[in-house]
Design a protein around this motif. Structure first.
Motif, PDB file in Angstrom:
ATOM      1  N   THR A   1      11.033  61.567 -38.479  1.00  0.00           N
ATOM      2  CA  THR A   1       9.809  60.754 -38.404  1.00  0.00           C
ATOM      3  C   THR A   1      10.035  59.600 -37.443  1.00  0.00           C
ATOM      4  O   THR A   1      11.176  59.277 -37.106  1.00  0.00           O
ATOM      5  N   SER A   2       8.930  58.970 -37.054  1.00  0.00           N
ATOM      6  CA  SER A   2       9.047  57.999 -35.963  1.00  0.00           C
ATOM      7  C   SER A   2       9.742  56.707 -36.387  1.00  0.00           C
ATOM      8  O   SER A   2      10.122  55.917 -35.541  1.00  0.00           O
ATOM      9  N   GLY A   3       9.925  56.506 -37.672  1.00  0.00           N
ATOM     10  CA  GLY A   3      10.724  55.368 -38.108  1.00  0.00           C
ATOM     11  C   GLY A   3       9.971  54.056 -38.151  1.00  0.00           C
ATOM     12  O   GLY A   3      10.569  52.993 -38.127  1.00  0.00           O
ATOM     13  N   SER A   4       8.626  54.104 -38.234  1.00  0.00           N
ATOM     14  CA  SER A   4       7.871  52.847 -38.323  1.00  0.00           C
ATOM     15  C   SER A   4       8.250  52.082 -39.586  1.00  0.00           C
ATOM     16  O   SER A   4       8.163  50.876 -39.631  1.00  0.00           O
ATOM     17  N   THR A   5       8.624  52.796 -40.628  1.00  0.00           N
ATOM     18  CA  THR A   5       8.866  52.116 -41.898  1.00  0.00           C
ATOM     19  C   THR A   5      10.324  52.123 -42.348  1.00  0.00           C
ATOM     20  O   THR A   5      10.622  51.676 -43.434  1.00  0.00           O
TER      21      THR A   5
ATOM     22  N   ASP B   1     -11.491  62.167 -35.375  1.00  0.00           N
ATOM     23  CA  ASP B   1     -10.415  61.243 -35.735  1.00  0.00           C
ATOM     24  C   ASP B   1      -9.590  61.960 -36.795  1.00  0.00           C
ATOM     25  O   ASP B   1     -10.048  62.170 -37.910  1.00  0.00           O
TER      26      ASP B   1
ATOM     27  N   THR C   1       3.743  63.521 -39.913  1.00  0.00           N
ATOM     28  CA  THR C   1       4.828  64.470 -39.642  1.00  0.00           C
ATOM     29  C   THR C   1       5.014  65.360 -40.871  1.00  0.00           C
ATOM     30  O   THR C   1       5.209  66.568 -40.766  1.00  0.00           O
TER      31      THR C   1
ATOM     32  N   ASP D   1      -0.105  55.620 -47.171  1.00  0.00           N
ATOM     33  CA  ASP D   1      -1.232  54.966 -46.506  1.00  0.00           C
ATOM     34  C   ASP D   1      -2.252  54.464 -47.529  1.00  0.00           C
ATOM     35  O   ASP D   1      -2.436  55.060 -48.588  1.00  0.00           O
TER      36      ASP D   1
ATOM     37  N   LYS E   1       3.050  53.950 -31.865  1.00  0.00           N
ATOM     38  CA  LYS E   1       2.613  53.187 -33.031  1.00  0.00           C
ATOM     39  C   LYS E   1       3.265  51.827 -33.079  1.00  0.00           C
ATOM     40  O   LYS E   1       4.454  51.695 -32.801  1.00  0.00           O
TER      41      LYS E   1
HETATM   42  P1  ATP Z   1       7.741  56.740 -40.553  1.00  0.00           P
HETATM   43  O1  ATP Z   1       7.206  57.649 -41.611  1.00  0.00           O
HETATM   44  O2  ATP Z   1       9.145  57.039 -40.147  1.00  0.00           O
HETATM   45  O3  ATP Z   1       7.506  55.308 -40.844  1.00  0.00           O
HETATM   46  P2  ATP Z   1       5.338  57.297 -39.025  1.00  0.00           P
HETATM   47  O4  ATP Z   1       4.650  57.299 -40.333  1.00  0.00           O
HETATM   48  O5  ATP Z   1       4.837  56.383 -37.961  1.00  0.00           O
HETATM   49  O6  ATP Z   1       6.913  57.044 -39.210  1.00  0.00           O
HETATM   50  P3  ATP Z   1       4.120  59.822 -38.272  1.00  0.00           P
HETATM   51  O7  ATP Z   1       4.326  60.879 -39.267  1.00  0.00           O
HETATM   52  O8  ATP Z   1       4.127  60.211 -36.844  1.00  0.00           O
HETATM   53  O9  ATP Z   1       5.302  58.775 -38.413  1.00  0.00           O
HETATM   54  O10 ATP Z   1       2.758  59.098 -38.518  1.00  0.00           O
HETATM   55  C1  ATP Z   1       1.928  59.287 -39.624  1.00  0.00           C
HETATM   56  C2  ATP Z   1       1.195  58.011 -39.942  1.00  0.00           C
HETATM   57  O11 ATP Z   1       0.378  57.610 -38.830  1.00  0.00           O
HETATM   58  C3  ATP Z   1       0.233  58.126 -41.090  1.00  0.00           C
HETATM   59  O12 ATP Z   1       0.884  57.987 -42.318  1.00  0.00           O
HETATM   60  C4  ATP Z   1      -0.744  56.979 -40.789  1.00  0.00           C
HETATM   61  O13 ATP Z   1      -0.199  55.737 -41.190  1.00  0.00           O
HETATM   62  C5  ATP Z   1      -0.830  56.998 -39.281  1.00  0.00           C
HETATM   63  N1  ATP Z   1      -1.977  57.805 -38.827  1.00  0.00           N
HETATM   64  C6  ATP Z   1      -1.931  58.996 -38.207  1.00  0.00           C
HETATM   65  N2  ATP Z   1      -3.169  59.424 -37.866  1.00  0.00           N
HETATM   66  C7  ATP Z   1      -4.033  58.501 -38.287  1.00  0.00           C
HETATM   67  C8  ATP Z   1      -5.473  58.364 -38.248  1.00  0.00           C
HETATM   68  N3  ATP Z   1      -6.263  59.255 -37.672  1.00  0.00           N
HETATM   69  N4  ATP Z   1      -6.007  57.270 -38.830  1.00  0.00           N
HETATM   70  C9  ATP Z   1      -5.226  56.349 -39.402  1.00  0.00           C
HETATM   71  N5  ATP Z   1      -3.882  56.407 -39.462  1.00  0.00           N
HETATM   72  C10 ATP Z   1      -3.279  57.459 -38.915  1.00  0.00           C
END
Ligand code: ATP
Ligand code: MG
Length: 645
Positions: free
Chosen positions: A259-263, A406, A411, A497, A606
Motif C-alpha cells: 500500500t502507498s503508506g499514507s497511514t 468518482d 488497494t 475511511d 495522495k
Molecule cells: P495506506 O493504506 O498505506 O495508508 P493508501 O490508503 O493511501 O495507503 P490506497 O489503497 O492506494 O493506499 O488508497 C485507498 C484510499 O484512497 C482510500 O481508503 C481512500 O482514503 C482514498 N480514496 C480512493 N479513492 C477515493 C475516492 N474516490 N474518494 C475518496 N477517497 C478515495
C-alpha cells in the motif's frame, strides 16, 4: 446536496445499464451472492469450471475469504489468448512515451508473442510457479509483458513504483522474498532520467541471491555485474515464442502490492487469481461503460493498484485497447493529457484528483483549442474529489457532456466498490454515489461500532460482506490482516475511511478516519474544509489537519498552495479564514494557515496527512516512514516555515 446531475439522453441510450437495471442487478447481487457471482464468474474463461462460488467469513476469530475456490484458470490466457481468434490484429496496448513524438501500437498478436517469450525468459532464469518477482520499471510495454508473463507461469509479481528509493525497493524485495527483480537501465519522466538500474544495484547490494533482469529503455550507461545481471533483449531472442499458460487455482496468489503508506508502514496486500479477475473485468466494463472498440486511458502508474486493475488486468480481460503513458501530465506543459486524448482519440479517461487540481491550477488555456470530442466518460480515483475540481473536470474537460465517475476503492479491495454507472446513476459533485454489484457498505458509529441504519448517516465506512476482488491476507502476516481490518468493528471489513450517506443513499467519503478533527466537540472530515479552501479562486490545493488546541481540544491547521502566479499575504490569509467561515461556518475556520509551495505526497499523488499532522503538532522529530514520499524535499520547507512553534 440536491445538486443532482442526470445523465444526458446520449449517455443513457449508449449505456450498458439504466437505473432500473442497476437496481435489479444490485438487489440480486446482495440477496443471493452465490447465484449472482456464479453467473458473472463465467465472464472469464476457466480451465476447470468452479462448482463452489462464495466461501467467506468476516468472523474475527476465523477470517477467511475464498471465491470460486475449486476452479482453475490462467490470467494471461484470459487477457490475451482467448481474444486471438477475434482480435489478433486489434491494438491491445497503445504506448505513449515520455517523448511526445513517440508512441507505439501493440496488437493482441504481438502481445501474445512478447508475453510468451518473456515467460520463457523467466523460466530460463529459474522462476517457478509461486515464486515472487519484483518489478521496478518505467511505464513501458515491458511492464505489462512482465506482469502477464508472471501470470502465465503462475509466478507472483510485486510492483514497486519506479520513483521509489533503493531502500524502499530493497525492503519490499526482502519482505516478499523475491528471487528476481526486473528493472530498466533508466526511466525517462518529464524529460529527466531516473537511474533505475543504479537504484536496483544499491537495493540488491545486501541481497546477493536475487537476480536482476534489465530492460534496455534509453541505452544509457549502467554498471554491470555479469554474475547477476541479464539483459532482457538478449534473452528474448534466445527463447521460444511458444509458452503454454500454466493451470492456476482460483485462490493461488496473482500479486502482492504494498500500500502507498499514507497511514504507516506499507502492507503487502495479497490478491489471488479468479475472484480478482472476475471483479476487475466486471467493474472495468460497467463503471466505465466500456464498449467494444473504445480507446481507454487510465493515467495511473502500474506501481499502484489502479494500474494493475484498470490499465492491465481489467481492460485486457475485456479485450480493450488500453493506453499506457510513460510521462507526466505537466510535461512538456499542462496540455499533455489533452494532446494525448486528441492524438489517440481517447473515449474513456481515468485520472486522480491531484492531477485534476494541478491542471486546473495551470489555467483553462491548456485545454482550450484541443479536440476532446472523442471523450465520453471521465473517471476519478485516489482521494475525495473536491466539488470545485469536479466542476472544472466536467465543464472544461468534459464540456458538460461526459458523466464523471468518482470511484472509491482501495488497494485492499482489488477493484472499485462505490461509483456511479454512466447512464444509470445521476451524479453529485464530490460523491462516489452508490455501491457496485455485490458491495454492501455500512456506516458505523465510530464509538459504539453499531451500524447506523437510517438512510442519512455519518460515521465510519465498513463493508459487511465479501466481494470477489477483496484482498486475502497481508503477505506473511495474516494476524496483521485480521487486526487491521476486522478487529476494531467485529463482523465487518473496516475501510479506515469516514463517510456520510445522504437522503438519496449516496455515499460521500469524508477522508480517512484518522484525519477526522474534533473542534470543540464537533467532528469534521478534513476533506470538507479542504474543499472549501480549494473553492477559493486563488487556492490550487490544500491539506487540513488537527493540532492540539488549549480551548477547542483540536484546532484547524491548513496548508495552502496558491494558484500559479498568486502571492501569499496577510490579507489573503484573513480572506481565506473568512471564506471558510462563510462556506461552512465559524466552527470550521482555520486557526493557522501555512503557505505551502508543495505538499508531501505519496507516489500515487495522495497527500500524506500523517506527516502534516506531526508538523502541525510541532513534533516533527519522528515523522515515521517517509520512504514512499514523492519528493522528500518539500517536508524540510514545511518544517522550516511551520506556524505552531
Ligand atoms: P495506506 O493504506 O498505506 O495508508 P493508501 O490508503 O493511501 O495507503 P490506497 O489503497 O492506494 O493506499 O488508497 C485507498 C484510499 O484512497 C482510500 O481508503 C481512500 O482514503 C482514498 N480514496 C480512493 N479513492 C477515493 C475516492 N474516490 N474518494 C475518496 N477517497 C478515495
Ligand atoms: Mg489505505
Amino acid at each position: 446536496m440536491n445538486d443532482m446531475r442526470t445523465p444526458s439522453a446520449d449517455t443513457v441510450s449508449h449505456a450498458l445499464v439504466d437505473d432500473a437495471t442497476y437496481r435489479t442487478m444490485y438487489q440480486a447481487s446482495v440477496s443471493d451472492p452465490d447465484a449472482f457471482w456464479g453467473e458473472h464468474g463465467k465472464r472469464i474463461d476457466w480451465i476447470k469450471p468452479y462448482t463452489k462460488v462464495k466461501n467467506t467469513s468476516f468472523d474475527y476469530h476465523n477470517v477467511s475469504i475464498k471465491w470460486f475456490e475449486d476452479g482453475t484458470l490462467n490470467v494471461a490466457a484470459n487477457c490475451i489468448d482467448r481474444h486471438l481468434p477475434e482480435r489478433a490484429h486489434q491494438t491491445a496496448i497503445i504506448w505513449e512515451s515520455d517523448d511526445p513524438g513517440v508512441s507505439q501500437h501493440i496488437s493482441y498478436q504481438e502481445l501474445h508473442e512478447q508475453v510468451c517469450r518473456f515467460a520463457n525468459v523467466l523460466h530460463a532464469m529459474g522462476v517457478k510457479k509461486g515464486d515472487r518477482v519484483v518489478l521496478y520499471l518505467p511505464m513501458i510495454p515491458q511492464a505489462a509483458y512482465a506482469m502477464l508473463a508472471c501470470a502465465r507461469i503462475g509466478a507472483v509479481h510485486s510492483i514497486v513504483f519506479a520513483g521509489f528509493s533503493p531502500d524502499a525497493l530493497g525492503s519490499r524485495v526482502a519482505d516478499c522474498g523475491a528471487k528476481l527483480v526486473i528493472t530498466a537501465d533508466e526511466a525517462p519522466r518529464g524529460g529527466r532520467q531516473t537511474a533505475l538500474k543504479a537504484n536496483a544495484d544499491k537495493a540488491l547490494a545486501k541481497l546477493p541471491e536475487v537476480k536482476l533482469l534489465v530492460v534496455r529503455r534509453t541505452g544509457g550507461d549502467v554498471a554491470w555485474n555479469p554474475e547477476r545481471d541479464v539483459w532482457l533483449h538478449e534473452e528474448m531472442e534466445r527463447v521460444s515464442a511458444h509458452c503454454e499458460p500454466v493451470e492456476v487455482g482460483a485462490e493461488d496468489p496473482l500479486f502482492i502490492l504494498y500500500t502507498s503508506g499514507s497511514t504507516g508502514k506499507p502492507k503487502g496486500v495479497l490478491h489471488t487469481t479468479g475472484g480478482y479477475l472476475v471483479y476487475a473485468s466486471m467493474t472495468h466494463q460497467y463503471v466505465f461503460d466500456y464498449h467494444d472498440g473504445d480507446i481507454y486511458w487510465c493515467t495511473a502508474d502500474v506501481g499502484w493498484v489502479t494500474g494493475h486493475s484498470y490499465i492491465v488486468y481489467g481492460p485486457l480481460a475485456n479485450g480493450a485497447t488500453t493506453l499506457m503513458f510513460e510521462g507526466v501530465p505537466t510535461w512538456p506543459d499542462a496540455s499533455r493529457c489533452w494532446q494525448v486524448c486528441e492524438k489517440h482519440k481517447v473515449n474513456i479517461f481515468y485520472t486522480a484528483p491531484t492531477a485534476i487540481r494541478a491542471l486546473m491550477g495551470q489555467g483553462d488555456q491548456f485545454v482550450e483549442g484541443i479536440d476532446l470530442s472523442s471523450l465520453r466518460v471521465l473517471g476519478s480515483v485516489g482521494e475525495p474529489i473536491n466539488p470545485e475540481a469536479w466542476e472544472w473536470y466536467d465543464r472544461v474537460v468534459g464540456k458538460g457532456r461526459c458523466p464523471i465517475v468518482d470511484t472509491w476503492w482501495q488497494t485492499e479491495t482489488g477493484g472499485i466498490l462505490i461509483a456511479p454507472l454512466p447512464g444509470a446513476t445521476p451524479t453529485k459533485p464530490g460523491s462516489a454515489t452508490r455501491p457496485f454489484f455485490g458491495v454492501q457498505p455500512a456506516v458505523l458509529d465510530p464509538h459504539s461500532g453499531e451500524e447506523i441504519t437510517g438512510t442519512v448517516a455519518e460515521g465510519v465506512l465498513a463493508i459487511t460482506d465479501s466481494w470477489p476482488g477483496q484482498m486475502r491476507t497481508v503477505y506473511g502476516d495474516h494476524d496483521r490482516f485480521v487486526s487491521t481490518y476486522f478487529e476494531q468493528y467485529k463482523g465487518s471489513y473496516f475501510t479506515g475511511d469516514g463517510c456520510r450517506r445522504d437522503e438519496d443513499g449516496y455515499y460521500w467519503i469524508t477522508g480517512r478516519v484518522d484525519d477526522v478533527i474534533n473542534v470543540s466537540g464537533h467532528r469534521m472530515g478534513t476533506a470538507e474544509v479542504e474543499s472549501a479552501l480549494v473553492a477559493h479562486p486563488k487556492v490550487s490545493e490544500s491539506a487540513v489537519v488537527g493540532f492540539p488546541h488549549r480551548i477547542k481540544g483540536q484546532g484547524i491547521y491548513a496548508y495552502v498552495t496558491l494558484m500559479h502566479g498568486e502571492e501569499p499575504s496577510e490579507e489573503l490569509r484573513k480572506e481565506l479564514v473568512a471564506w471558510v467561515r462563510s462556506e461552512i461556518g465559524p466552527i470550521a475556520s482555520p486557526d493557522l494557515i501555512q503557505w505551502a509551495p508543495g505538499l508531501p505526497k505519496t507516489r500515487s499523488g495522495k497527500i500524506m496527512r500523517r506527516i502534516l499532522r506531526k508538523i502541525a503538532e510541532n513534533d516533527y522529530a519522528a515523522l515515521g516512514d517517509t520512504s514512499t514520499l514523492a519528493d522528500p524535499g518539500v517536508v524540510d520547507d514545511l518544517i522550516e516555515n511551520r506556524m505552531n512553534r
